[in-house]
Design a protein around this motif. Sequence first.
Motif, mmCIF file in Angstrom:
data_model
loop_
_atom_site.group_PDB
_atom_site.id
_atom_site.type_symbol
_atom_site.label_atom_id
_atom_site.label_comp_id
_atom_site.label_asym_id
_atom_site.label_seq_id
_atom_site.Cartn_x
_atom_site.Cartn_y
_atom_site.Cartn_z
ATOM 1 N N ASN A 38 0.814 -1.225 0.000
ATOM 2 C CA ASN A 38 0.000 0.000 0.000
ATOM 3 C C ASN A 38 0.849 1.279 0.000
ATOM 4 O O ASN A 38 0.498 2.290 0.595
ATOM 5 C CB ASN A 38 -0.923 -0.027 1.241
ATOM 6 C CG ASN A 38 -1.973 1.063 1.231
ATOM 7 O OD1 ASN A 38 -2.508 1.417 0.183
ATOM 8 N ND2 ASN A 38 -2.269 1.598 2.395
ATOM 9 N N LEU A 68 -1.214 -3.378 4.290
ATOM 10 C CA LEU A 68 -2.542 -3.889 4.602
ATOM 11 C C LEU A 68 -2.454 -5.246 5.295
ATOM 12 O O LEU A 68 -3.368 -5.631 6.028
ATOM 13 C CB LEU A 68 -3.360 -4.032 3.312
ATOM 14 C CG LEU A 68 -3.480 -2.765 2.452
ATOM 15 C CD1 LEU A 68 -4.218 -3.079 1.159
ATOM 16 C CD2 LEU A 68 -4.180 -1.660 3.226
ATOM 17 N N GLY A 116 -6.244 3.734 2.847
ATOM 18 C CA GLY A 116 -6.065 4.353 1.545
ATOM 19 C C GLY A 116 -6.314 5.842 1.511
ATOM 20 O O GLY A 116 -6.303 6.456 0.433
#
Length: 322
Positions: free
Chosen positions: A167, A232, A274
């Motif tokens: 991520n 994540l 995110g």
Amino acid sequence: MIVVDGRWTGRHGIARFAGEVVARLPWAAEVRADVPPTSPRDVLSTWRLRLGRQDVVYSPGFNAGLTRARQILTLHDLIHLDEPAERSKAKEAYYEAVVRPAVRRAGIVLTVSETSKARIETWLGPSSRVEVVEVGNGCAPAFLGGSTPPPGRGRFLYVGNLKPHKNVEVLFRSLALRTANRLTLVTADVHRAEALAQRHGVVDRVEVRSGLTDAELAEVYRRHDAVLMPSLLEGFGLPALEAVASGRRVGYSSGCASVAEIVGGEGVAVGSAGDAEEWAQAMDRLLEAGPSSVAADPAWRDRYDWGSVSRRVERAVTSVTA
């Protein structure tokens, strides 16, 4: 006889665990017979050793093979099954047809975090009689540098690869929102990191480094205000451990339980992994916080000492041979 699978070599991940642990096992030098140095997933390598039912193969990784011996594996995580970008039909078949039967036959499997332990227990099922032993992970002495004050110049650090579950792109988007901050990435994915910096217009505030020794990396940790770890999913999260050992707090995704397990109260959790603005706010909070001092605790040092990890592995393996 105890046979040690010595195919994992390198400085990161499973290979790092293997190198640190195997070298410290007291019986490794006496009875060690390395599995041939082919692919860690070569199921025929152990068969070629012609082992008997009374023998034990210890693997510091997830590799198992055809053999009459019992195989004690170290499943660091189940990312090969849980992460879409890592999963494949071949890997699913390997875990189902090779790994699971080996673990069940041994009656014991090792792992490196309570988070991974819980996931492996779920994978094995409620009726499983397999003992899942959390042996932990270690931190090299080079990172134990105390709680020196952060430089306070808005310098943040990311350490690791750039696979999808890491991520990392959100960090470039958050950096664009805080024009006074800078980001260093220590990664082997140099070209992709540079491309991401270019895409988000932050090239002048991004530095990419690779191939560092432990001593060099430890110095990099101390020259930054905090470490960002937006993963994540992790089986453990060694950069988080190294950061805390170096006296630096960590910004991390709250849903990544293994990193939360390591960091505890020494970091800032981001609820929406995110969300670039939330990561930008986390950077603000990390700049306001002082250094981490948890590494000064003797109990903490013992938990993450490679010698202690190796002794846990030794106890688990010898409990089977006994």
